[in-house]
Structure formats: C-alpha cells, structure tokens
Motif scaffolding. Structure first.
Motif, PDB file in Angstrom:
ATOM      1  N   ASN A 291      -5.605   5.666 -18.309  1.00  0.00           N
ATOM      2  CA  ASN A 291      -5.902   4.335 -18.253  1.00  0.00           C
ATOM      3  C   ASN A 291      -4.938   3.575 -17.790  1.00  0.00           C
ATOM      4  N   LEU A 292      -3.731   4.654 -16.615  1.00  0.00           N
ATOM      5  CA  LEU A 292      -2.554   3.810 -15.990  1.00  0.00           C
ATOM      6  C   LEU A 292      -3.350   3.630 -14.415  1.00  0.00           C
ATOM      7  N   ASN A 293      -4.247   3.602 -14.155  1.00  0.00           N
ATOM      8  CA  ASN A 293      -5.570   3.621 -12.948  1.00  0.00           C
ATOM      9  C   ASN A 293      -4.455   4.371 -11.634  1.00  0.00           C
ATOM     10  N   LEU A 294      -4.235   5.640 -12.121  1.00  0.00           N
ATOM     11  CA  LEU A 294      -2.878   6.919 -11.370  1.00  0.00           C
ATOM     12  C   LEU A 294      -4.201   7.719 -10.336  1.00  0.00           C
ATOM     13  N   SER A 295      -3.667   7.581  -9.135  1.00  0.00           N
ATOM     14  CA  SER A 295      -5.021   8.750  -8.541  1.00  0.00           C
ATOM     15  C   SER A 295      -3.641   9.998  -8.243  1.00  0.00           C
ATOM     16  N   GLY A 296      -4.610  10.538  -7.212  1.00  0.00           N
ATOM     17  CA  GLY A 296      -4.013  12.101  -6.525  1.00  0.00           C
ATOM     18  C   GLY A 296      -4.409  13.589  -7.546  1.00  0.00           C
ATOM     19  N   PRO A 297      -4.067  14.568  -7.557  1.00  0.00           N
ATOM     20  CA  PRO A 297      -4.632  15.252  -7.866  1.00  0.00           C
ATOM     21  C   PRO A 297      -3.341  15.927  -9.078  1.00  0.00           C
ATOM     22  N   VAL A 298      -3.636  16.340 -10.687  1.00  0.00           N
ATOM     23  CA  VAL A 298      -3.442  16.441 -11.535  1.00  0.00           C
ATOM     24  C   VAL A 298      -1.778  17.773 -11.627  1.00  0.00           C
ATOM     25  N   PRO A 299      -0.439  16.770 -11.509  1.00  0.00           N
ATOM     26  CA  PRO A 299       1.373  18.147 -10.945  1.00  0.00           C
ATOM     27  C   PRO A 299       0.825  18.768 -12.485  1.00  0.00           C
TER      28      PRO A 299
ATOM     29  N   TYR B 136      -8.127   7.899 -11.534  1.00  0.00           N
ATOM     30  CA  TYR B 136      -8.677   8.292 -10.446  1.00  0.00           C
ATOM     31  C   TYR B 136      -8.416   9.560 -10.000  1.00  0.00           C
ATOM     32  N   LEU B 137      -8.100  11.055 -10.817  1.00  0.00           N
ATOM     33  CA  LEU B 137      -7.174  12.292 -10.807  1.00  0.00           C
ATOM     34  C   LEU B 137      -8.634  12.929  -9.779  1.00  0.00           C
ATOM     35  N   ASP B 138      -7.973  13.362  -8.341  1.00  0.00           N
ATOM     36  CA  ASP B 138      -9.030  14.632  -7.866  1.00  0.00           C
ATOM     37  C   ASP B 138      -8.536  15.406  -7.262  1.00  0.00           C
ATOM     38  N   ASN B 139      -9.555  16.458  -6.448  1.00  0.00           N
ATOM     39  CA  ASN B 139      -8.885  18.031  -6.696  1.00  0.00           C
ATOM     40  C   ASN B 139      -9.405  18.052  -7.683  1.00  0.00           C
ATOM     41  N   THR B 140      -9.319  19.600  -7.262  1.00  0.00           N
ATOM     42  CA  THR B 140      -9.375  20.310  -8.582  1.00  0.00           C
ATOM     43  C   THR B 140      -8.395  21.418  -9.055  1.00  0.00           C
ATOM     44  N   LEU B 141      -8.752  22.136 -10.234  1.00  0.00           N
ATOM     45  CA  LEU B 141      -6.296  22.334 -10.491  1.00  0.00           C
ATOM     46  C   LEU B 141      -7.072  23.627 -10.127  1.00  0.00           C
ATOM     47  N   PRO B 142      -5.343  23.900 -10.011  1.00  0.00           N
ATOM     48  CA  PRO B 142      -4.927  24.844  -9.273  1.00  0.00           C
ATOM     49  C   PRO B 142      -5.237  26.424 -10.514  1.00  0.00           C
ATOM     50  N   ALA B 143      -6.093  27.267 -10.533  1.00  0.00           N
ATOM     51  CA  ALA B 143      -6.407  28.192 -11.157  1.00  0.00           C
ATOM     52  C   ALA B 143      -5.252  28.638 -12.796  1.00  0.00           C
ATOM     53  N   ALA B 144      -4.063  28.379 -11.770  1.00  0.00           N
ATOM     54  CA  ALA B 144      -2.907  28.882 -12.845  1.00  0.00           C
ATOM     55  C   ALA B 144      -1.830  28.028 -12.871  1.00  0.00           C
ATOM     56  N   ALA B 145      -2.525  26.831 -12.819  1.00  0.00           N
ATOM     57  CA  ALA B 145      -1.714  25.269 -12.929  1.00  0.00           C
ATOM     58  C   ALA B 145      -0.837  25.232 -14.312  1.00  0.00           C
TER      59      ALA B 145
ATOM     60  N   SER C 146     -10.249  13.789 -19.344  1.00  0.00           N
ATOM     61  CA  SER C 146     -11.891  13.597 -20.012  1.00  0.00           C
ATOM     62  C   SER C 146     -11.512  12.466 -18.694  1.00  0.00           C
ATOM     63  N   GLN C 147     -12.469  11.869 -17.631  1.00  0.00           N
ATOM     64  CA  GLN C 147     -13.245  10.532 -17.200  1.00  0.00           C
ATOM     65  C   GLN C 147     -12.556  10.845 -15.578  1.00  0.00           C
ATOM     66  N   ASN C 148     -11.573  11.292 -14.631  1.00  0.00           N
ATOM     67  CA  ASN C 148     -11.168  11.984 -13.844  1.00  0.00           C
ATOM     68  C   ASN C 148     -12.168  12.438 -13.003  1.00  0.00           C
ATOM     69  N   LEU C 149     -11.786  12.313 -11.503  1.00  0.00           N
ATOM     70  CA  LEU C 149     -12.770  12.376 -10.212  1.00  0.00           C
ATOM     71  C   LEU C 149     -12.259  14.572 -10.031  1.00  0.00           C
ATOM     72  N   ILE C 150     -12.064  15.036 -10.872  1.00  0.00           N
ATOM     73  CA  ILE C 150     -11.517  15.996 -11.012  1.00  0.00           C
ATOM     74  C   ILE C 150     -13.001  16.746 -10.299  1.00  0.00           C
ATOM     75  N   SER C 151     -12.821  18.167  -9.878  1.00  0.00           N
ATOM     76  CA  SER C 151     -13.987  18.784  -9.169  1.00  0.00           C
ATOM     77  C   SER C 151     -13.386  19.599  -8.685  1.00  0.00           C
ATOM     78  N   GLY C 152     -13.919  20.830  -8.584  1.00  0.00           N
ATOM     79  CA  GLY C 152     -14.262  22.819  -8.421  1.00  0.00           C
ATOM     80  C   GLY C 152     -14.667  22.981 -10.010  1.00  0.00           C
ATOM     81  N   PRO C 153     -14.365  24.448  -9.953  1.00  0.00           N
ATOM     82  CA  PRO C 153     -14.179  25.181 -10.735  1.00  0.00           C
ATOM     83  C   PRO C 153     -13.378  24.820 -12.445  1.00  0.00           C
ATOM     84  N   ILE C 154     -13.783  25.054 -14.037  1.00  0.00           N
ATOM     85  CA  ILE C 154     -12.641  24.811 -14.654  1.00  0.00           C
ATOM     86  C   ILE C 154     -11.657  26.323 -14.596  1.00  0.00           C
TER      87      ILE C 154
END
Length: 999
Positions: A77-85, A104-113, A126-134
């Motif tokens: 709950n720090l109001n962060l956004s952008g892809p998960v690093p 507000y994290l978005d984009n997808t999770l890289p397959a081997a991240a 949880s409770q973000n905007l991440i999309s694409g496959p798990i």
C-alpha cells in the motif's frame, strides 16, 4: 609547492567522497536499482539513498542484524506503479519475504522472473493490475510456502507446474481472469493448508476435482464463484482438518453427501449457500460433527425437515438455512445450543410453534424466521442473554401479546413484527429502547396508545405501526425523536391534535397519518421538514387552513390532505412545490384554484369543495357566476393583445441584428476548414445556416447545443463552443483544449454505444462539433424529471448494458486505451429506442505508454457526485475512476435518485446508499415507481453498482467484467446477490438486511 599541496588535498577529498558514495552495501544497491524501475508519486521510498552503509533502516526493509543482508521487503500500500522489478529483487540472496500488495503494479510477470529467488518463502503481489499468464517458474522456488496473486488481471489457465510445489502451504488466486477449470493436479500439493480460487468469473464450467480430497492437511478451501457443476465429491470427506469450506455461488447439485460431512469432524464453518443443492439435510451426518460452530446451507433447494441432531450441537453458534424449501418445525433441541448467536431460517415453509426456551441458554443476537408459517406465542426468553439486536418475525401467524421481556431488551436495534396476529398492548419499554432504530408493528391487532416514553428512543429512525387498533393521541415527546425519518400510523384510531413538537423533526422523510380521528389544525411549525417527501393526512377531522410553511418544503413530492375539514383559499404559492400527487378533495376550500392546477389532470384533486371555482367541470357553483366572471377576462385579453404587438416589434428588431451577426458568422465558417469523420449526406454549410436561437436545446458555460433539421430529413446535434470549455467541476483543463480532445477521441471511434461525431469546424471565434441527434436526450434529463415514467426497469437495464459496453470498448478495445474522465448520467444519451450512447469526451484522456494504469493529470476532471474518492489523494487517472463514476450511474438507475441532493445531508448518493443499506435494507433503495416483478434483477444490478463504487480502486471490477456481470443478471443460472460474499474486499457492501428480510 603550494599548488602541489592543493592538488593532494583535492585528490584526498575526492577519495573520501568516492568512498562515501560507494559505502552502501550490495543489497542496498540492488534495492536502489529496483526503485528506479518503479513510479513513486508519494515519495514513500524517499529514504532509499546512497548515504547509508546498509538499507536496514530504510522504509519497508528488514535485515539480518549480524550481516545486514535484506531478508524481508514489505511494500504494501505505498501507491507504487510500474512493472514488478522481480529480476532485480531476486538478486538479494537472503530475501525470504516479499510483499508488494495493494499498489498499482502492472504489465506482466516475466516467465523466469522469480527463478533465482532461492530463499523466497512468502510472496504477496495481490491487489494490483498485473496481467498476462501466471509464470510457471513460480512452482520451482524450493522454499516457497505462501503465494498470493489475488485481485489482479492474470489470465490463461493455472500452470500445470503448480502441481509440483514442494513446500507450499497457502495458494490464493482469487479474483483474476483465469480460464479453464480447477485442475486436478492441485491435489498433488500435499503440504497445502489454504487454497483460495474464488471469484474467477472466466473459469469454464466444471466439477470439483475429486483429487482435492488428497489434500489431507487442508484447513481452508474457498471455491466460491468458480462455475462449479455436478455433485460434491465424496473424497472431500478425507479433509479431516478442514475448518472452513465455502462452495457458494456455483451450480452444484444433489444432496449434501453424508460421507463428506461425517468426515469433517473438526469443521468450524461450512457455507453452501447460493448453489442448486437439493434434497433433504441428512440426519446421520450431524451426529458426528461435534465441533461444528457454523453451518450455512442457505439459498439452495433443500427440502425436508431440519435435523434434530444439527440443532442440538453444543458448539453451534450460527445456523443459516434461509431461502430453501424446508418444512416441519424448529426442533426443540435448538435450546441446547449454548453458543447460538445467529439463527436465520427465513423464506422457508416451516410451521408450528417456536421452542418456548429458545434463547434461554445462549446469547442470541440475530433471530430471523420471517416468511414462514410459524404460529403460537413469541418466546419470552429470546433476549435472556441480553445481547439480542435483531428480532425479525414478519409474515407469519404469531399470536398473543408481545412479551414484556422484549420491552426490557436494551440491546435491540431492529424489531420487525409486521403481518402477524399479535394483540394486546405493546410493552411500555419497547417504545423507548435506547438503541432501537426500526420498530415495525404493521398489520396486527395491537391496541393501547403510543407511550410518551417513546421520547427515550433517540436513535429511532423508522416507526411503522399502521393497520392496528392504536388509540389516544400522539405524545408531545415525539419531538425528541431527532433521527426519525419515517412515521406511518395510518388505519388506526388515533385522536387529538398533531403535536407542535413534530415540526422540529428535521430528518422526517415520510409522514402518513391518514384514516385516523385526528383533529385541530396542521401545526404551523412544519417549516423544519426540509427533507419531507410525503405528507398524507387524509381521512381525519383536521380544520383550519393550509399553513404557509408547507409552501416552502423543497422536496415534497406527495401531498394528500383530502377528506378533512380544511378551509380558506388554496394558496397560489402551492405551485412552487414539485408535486407528483396532490389531493385536496372533500374539504371546505373556497376561491380560485391556482392556475397551474386548473386543468383536467388535477380535477379529481379538488372535487368535494363547493366553494372552489374554476372552468373545470363539476367544480363551480353556477353557470351565471362563470359568465359574470368571464367579462373580467375581456380586459385581460385586450391587454394581452397590446402586449403581443409590443413583443412583435421588439422581436423584429432583435431578428435584424441577429441576422446581421449570423451573416458574419456564416462567412467565417465558410472560409474555415471542415473535417469530416464519416461519409456525410448533407452539406456542412447547411448546418451553419440553421444555427438559430430557436433551435437551442441546451446551453452551459462553454457554449450551446442546437438541434438542426436538415433538408434531407436528417437531424443532427451541433455543439458550439466558445473558448476553452470548462470541465464538470468548473476547472479548466490545461492539458489540452477540450475541443481538440473530443475531436481526437471521437474522430477515430466506431462503436454502437459511443455517440457518433459527423464532422467539426474550428473557427477563431467559435468551434462546431456536429453529432448524430439523440431524440430522447440524456439519461439525467429523463431519470430526474417528470418523464421518469418512460424509464421502466427493462429500459433502465438495457441502458446500463449499453453504456457499459461503450466504456468497455474505450478501456479494452481502443489502442491506446481511452479514459473518459467525466462519466455521468447527463453524458449518456438516448436514441429513439432508448439505446444508450456515451457522449462528451471534452476531458477524455488517451493513455499512452507502458504505465497506462495510472497517469498524472494537472487537474481533477469529472463532476461532483461522480468523482472517485482516490482523487482526494492523487491526480493519477486510470480506468478505475471511470468505473466508479459508472457505478454511480448504476445506483441512479436503481434508486431513481440524483448523485447529489440535500436529502442526503453531507453525503452523496454512494454514501447514502451504503448507510441506507446498513440501516434499512435494500428494499428502501429501489425506486418505488418500478415494477416489483423485476425486484431480483434490480438487486443484482445494485450489487454491481456497489462493486464499482468500492472505495478501494483495485477492488473495482474492470469494465469488461462489469459488462459480463450485467448481462448475466437475467441468466437463470447466475446466483448473484448482495449477500456480502462477493469478495473479502467487498465486505462494506454486505449487510444482514441483504441476507434477511428487507425493509
């Protein structure tokens, strides 16, 4: 020598500076690298810098004391956004716990991240905007014990690798866009204790995999809203450690298997409501469930009787069997449930008497057996534990007196006893209970008077005592009920005067005292009824005149003073009221009828007043009197004729000057450049010729809207803008001129639910936008006016779906996506068949770049009453703000009320809906003008509106999901409701009223 010393000093300082710069350890450098990949608009990570030796004192960071290695990172709950690093964070060799939830994290999770996060034990995104496959690689993290990816936009099927977790104890994939079915390979993860897969609306219909019975360590299984079909597999009986089983909102069939329940010996909670379970409750099952504390099998098709074994459980605290087809009686063994605090059996066919000892051995809090066939007396010991808050017995056949003990129950908040056969005097104490806010005694045979002790019920909001034998006067202490909103006492034998203290009830919304024996004048102090919507004093013996304070009641909608002895002149100021119903018949009024009401539509409102005079048939005393009075009107007609001549002369002069200005304007538009966006069947310049003031159909601070009928028979709407248009809240958008935004947006959109922009013209003095004409105007124009009757429920439902599909197109199908930013009912236009189209894109935003989930704006866009609450702390725009505004539109459609109104006090429509839902139930929210045949559909649509207006943006559904939910409202197999079980994040939308009998 001096210069050499200076040089040495310089290099020394440089060395010390570099040493200080590179003093941060490697873990700190990795964190700074991760910070660069995130957007931090609130500077929550401002203390992450190079100045420290280690990051151990930074916000959200926990380290090993001995080595300074980072072990835990809590960015919740720090109001962060952008892809998960992920790739950067996984370079922290000791990182065991990572939470980035509720951002507000978005984009997808890289397959081997996360493949290199060897030490990771806890991962919460949880409770973000991440999309694409798990990512399938998550299953190969050797130490992972907790994985929470709930409330995102993950799509696709659950990876097959998820059957290979080594030490996973908790898996949560709730509220995503996953498809496929619940896979059987999850039964291979024998270490699981918690499995949450609920509310994946895009799952395909499928059965509960029997292999889940292999999860012998499982304690919590949450499969609500997963489109489950078929029977409950017997293998679930192997889950002997299960404490919570929720299979609600599915399409399960068959009986509750005895083998399952007999195996769940230590179960604490089982919820099976809102399925299609049928058959009887098996008695043999419950003799083994000695530890059962909560049993919920509500809203199914269960038949037969309630098992005696179930009711006799010592630890049973909550029993919910409402909305089934159960018969028989409530077993006497229920009195042995020492921990019983909640019993809900409403909407069944239960009969007989209630056990006399009910409540005597437990602290019962909620008791609801409404809509059954119970008879006999109300048990006297229901409040023996001193904790009873809700006593709801409506629509049964209870008889006898209300027990005196109920009048001594200080904890009561809601008492609903309507439509029974109760008789005798109401206990004195019941009138004045300090926490009571709803007392409903309608349609019984109760007698006696209203006690003056009612002044002690300071929280009383609704008092309904109609259809009884109450007598005596209304006590003066009524004026102490400062929170009273509704008082209905019609069809009784009340006498005396209406106390003057009633005029001080500033919250009063509805006062119905018809069909009594009240006398005297209407109190003169009623000017305080600023929120009064309905006043019905018909069929009494009231006399005197209509008090002038009634003329100024701003929201009075229903006024019935018929069949009294009122006299005097009907004040012309009565025309100031916006009444839908007026009835002054059968009184002793005299004089003229106010001109507004002197027409056939209101004739019945004045019948039975011999002294009234009007041209309406049946009202005036004699034809001769009318003929005498008609001579007076000759002079009036002459005056009107002279006045018309003067107006004609002024009009000719005005037309001359306007025509001269028009020729100048026409010349300007001829030399400017038109832009067309469709193949036109008319000339653009013909539009300019027809822009006369007679064709204006709307105006505002930014310009005017004209209706233009062209020579080819086509009709268009023309918006003429002057300067930079204002936004809904009065601010001017400095980001881009509203005209250019609307042209840029609408010029390329092609959708049946987006208003069509034919062409435009930009002139230095003014700008024209030519749209398709929508003959039924805006939704707001119809919904909040006298034309409201045109909008029956099927029409409103169609409008909701049309508008939702238009917004869904903007959010999901446009590339790049478009956020409207001013969704409201006045920007939803209706064609000749009431098809809805979204309009007015003057403040829309085309969201570009990877960070399309949230983009900073320079000002707030939108209209008050529709603006999402997150604008209080951020100007970042995303589609969730549109979804909130559309939720307000849904609430308007269901309630028929505007977004802002003085009756809400300091609240807006959303807050009013939530508070009314909590205090009075869902029935008080539904527009009373709508056909009750569609009540269930309205409730379901209302639930969608509540989801959309959730205060937490991340928990609002996407517009694509909103469209899907709305379309499924009329599907027979869709078991949606306002039961509060939509998601753990939507609990503020839940309420006992929604599971119980509703006001």
């Amino acid at each position: 020598m001096f210069h050499h010393s200076q040089r040495l000093l310089f290099f020394l300082l440089l060395f010390l500076s570099l040493k200080h710069t590179f003093s941060l350890n490697q873990d700190g450098l990795f964190l700074l690298q991760a910070k660069l990949q995130l957007s931090d608009p609130t500077n929550a990570l401002s203390d992450w810098n190079h100045r420290d030796a280690t990051p151990c004192n930074w916000t959200a960071v926990t380290c090993l004391a001995a080595t300074g290695a980072v072990t835990s990172l809590n960015l919740y709950n720090l109001n962060l956004s952008g892809p998960v690093p992920a790739a950067t964070l996984c370079r922290l060799p000791s990182l065991a716990n990572l939470s980035m939830a509720n951002n507000y994290l978005d984009n997808t999770l890289p397959a081997a991240a996360f493949s290199t996060c060897a030490a990771l034990r806890y991962l919460d995104l949880s409770q973000n905007l991440i999309s694409g496959p798990i990512p399938a690689a998550l299953a190969f993290l050797p130490a992972l014990e907790t994985l929470d990816l709930s409330s995102n936009n993950f799509s696709g099927e659950i990876p097959t690798s998820f059957g290979q977790f080594r030490q996973l104890r908790s898996l949560s994939l709730v509220s995503n866009l996953l498809n496929g079915t619940i896979p059987s390979f999850l039964g291979n993860v024998s270490t699981l204790k918690t499995l949450h897969l609920a509310y994946n609306d895009l799952f395909n219909a499928g059965p509960i995999p029997p292999s889940l019975g292999n999860l012998t360590n499982l304690e919590v299984l949450w499969l609500a809203g997963c489109k489950l079909v078929g029977p409950i597999p017997l293998s679930l009986g192997n889950l002997t450690k299960l404490t919570h089983l929720d299979l609600s909102m599915n399409n399960l069939v068959g009986n509750i298997p005895e083998q399952v329940l007999s195996g769940l010996r230590s179960i604490v909670q089982i919820e099976l409501y809102e399925n299609a379970l049928s058959g009887a409750l098996p008695r043999a099952v419950f003799s083994n469930l000695t530890n059962l504390e909560r049993f919920d099998a509500s809203t199914n098709e269960l038949t037969g009787t309630i098992p005696d074994e179930l009711c006799g459980m010592k630890k049973l605290g909550s029993l919910n069997l409402f909305t089934n087809k159960l018969e028989g009686t409530l077993p006497e063994s229920i009195v042995n449930s020492e921990n019983l605090y909640e019993l809900k059996l409403f909407n069944n066919s239960l009969a007989g008497s209630l056990p006399s000892g009910l409540g005597g051995n437990s602290k019962l809090q909620i008791f609801d057996v409404s809509y059954n066939r119970f008879s006999g007396e109300v048990p006297a010991g229901l409040c023996s534990g001193g904790a009873l808050e809700e006593l709801i017995l409506i629509y049964n056949s209870f008889s006898g007196r209300i027990p005196d003990s109920i009048g001594e129950c200080k904890s009561l908040r809601r008492v609903r006893l309507r439509n029974n056969n109760l008789s005798g005097v109401v206990p004195e104490g019941l009138w004045g209970l300090p926490h009571l806010y709803l007392l409903e005694l309608v349609e019984n045979s109760l007698s006696g008077s209203i006690s003056n002790g009612i002044s002690g019920a300071r929280n009383l909001s609704i008092l309904l005592i109609s259809g009884n034998n109450f007598s005596g006067s209304i006590p003066e202490g009524f004026g102490e009920l400062v929170n009273l909103e509704e008082f209905m006492a019609n069809n009784n034998s009340l006498t005396g005067r209406i106390p003057t203290s009633v005029g001080g009830l500033s919250q009063l919304d509805r006062l119905v005292l018809r069909d009594n024996q009240l006398f005297g004048e209407i109190p003169a102090g009623v000017g305080g009824w600023k929120k009064l919507n309905e006043l019905d004093l018909a069929n009494n013996r009231l006399d005197g005149s209509i008090p002038k304070e009634l003329w100024d009641l701003p929201v009075l909608n229903y006024l019935d003073l018929s069949s009294n002895r009122l006299s005097g002149v009907i004040p012309i100021e009565l025309q100031n009221l916006k009444l839908n119903l007026l009835n002054l018949s059968n009184n002793q009024f005299s004089g003229e009828i106010p001109p507004l009401y002197a027409n056939e539509n209101y004739r019945k409102s004045f019948l039975g007043n011999p002294g009234l005079c009007s041209s309406l048939s049946g009202l005036c005393p004699s034809l001769e009197e009318n003929e005498g009075k008609s001579r007076k009107y000759v002079w009036i007609f002459r005056f009107i004729f002279v006045l018309a001549g003067i107006v004609l002369i002024v009009g000719v002069c005005w037309f001359y000057f306007k025509f001269r200005d028009f020729k100048k304007m026409k010349k300007g538009f001829h030399i400017s450049k038109w832009r067309s966006f469709h193949k036109l069947g008319f000339s653009e310049f013909e539009v300019v010729k027809l822009l006369s003031e007679d064709n204006v159909i709307g105006s505002g601070a930014s310009g005017k809207v004209y209706k233009v009928a062209l020579s080819n028979g086509e009709v268009v709407a023309v918006k003429k803008l002057f300067g930079t248009p204002n936004m809904g809240n009065g601010s001017v958008d400095s980001e881009k001129d509203g005209f250019e935004v609307e042209v840029e947006t609408l010029g390329k959109i092609r959708h049946k639910n987006i208003v069509r922009l034919w062409c435009c013209c930009n002139n230095k003095d003014s700008k024209l936008l030519v749209y398709e004409y929508m003959p039924n105007g805006s939704l707001a124009d119809l919904l909040h006016s006298s034309k409201k009757g045109l909008l029956d429920w099927p029409t409103r439902y169609k409008i909701a779906i049309d508008a939702a599909e238009g917004l869904s197109y903007l959010h999901h199908d446009c590339v790049p996506p478009i956020v409207h930013r001013d969704v409201k009912s006045s920007n939803i236009l209706l064609d000749d068949e009431f098809g809805a189209k979204v309009a007015d894109f003057g403040v829309a935003k085309i969201v570009k770049g990877a960070n399309q989930g949230a983009e900073s704006m320079s000002v707030i866009a939108g209209s008050y009453g529709y603006i999402a609450p997150e604008y209080a702390y951020t100007l970042r725009v995303n589609e969730k703000s549109d979804i909130y505004s559309f939720g307000v539109v849904i609430l308007e459609l269901v309630t028929g009320k505007p977004p802002l109104h003085q009756e809400y006090g300091e609240k807006d429509l959303v807050k009013w809906v939530y508070s009314t839902l909590d205090e009075k139930g869902v029935e008080e929210l539904i527009d009373p003008s709508l056909d009750t045949e569609y009540r269930e559909e309205m409730r379901k649509v209302l639930s969608v509106g509540l989801l959309c207006t959730n205060s937490l943006p991340i928990t609002r559904p996407s517009m694509r999901r909103v469209v899907k939910m709305l379309k499924e409202v009329t599907a027979p197999a869709l078991p949606k409701s306002l039961s509060g079980k939509l998601s753990p994040y939507f609990q503020e939308a839940s309420d006992n009223d929604l599971q119980g009998s509703l006001v």
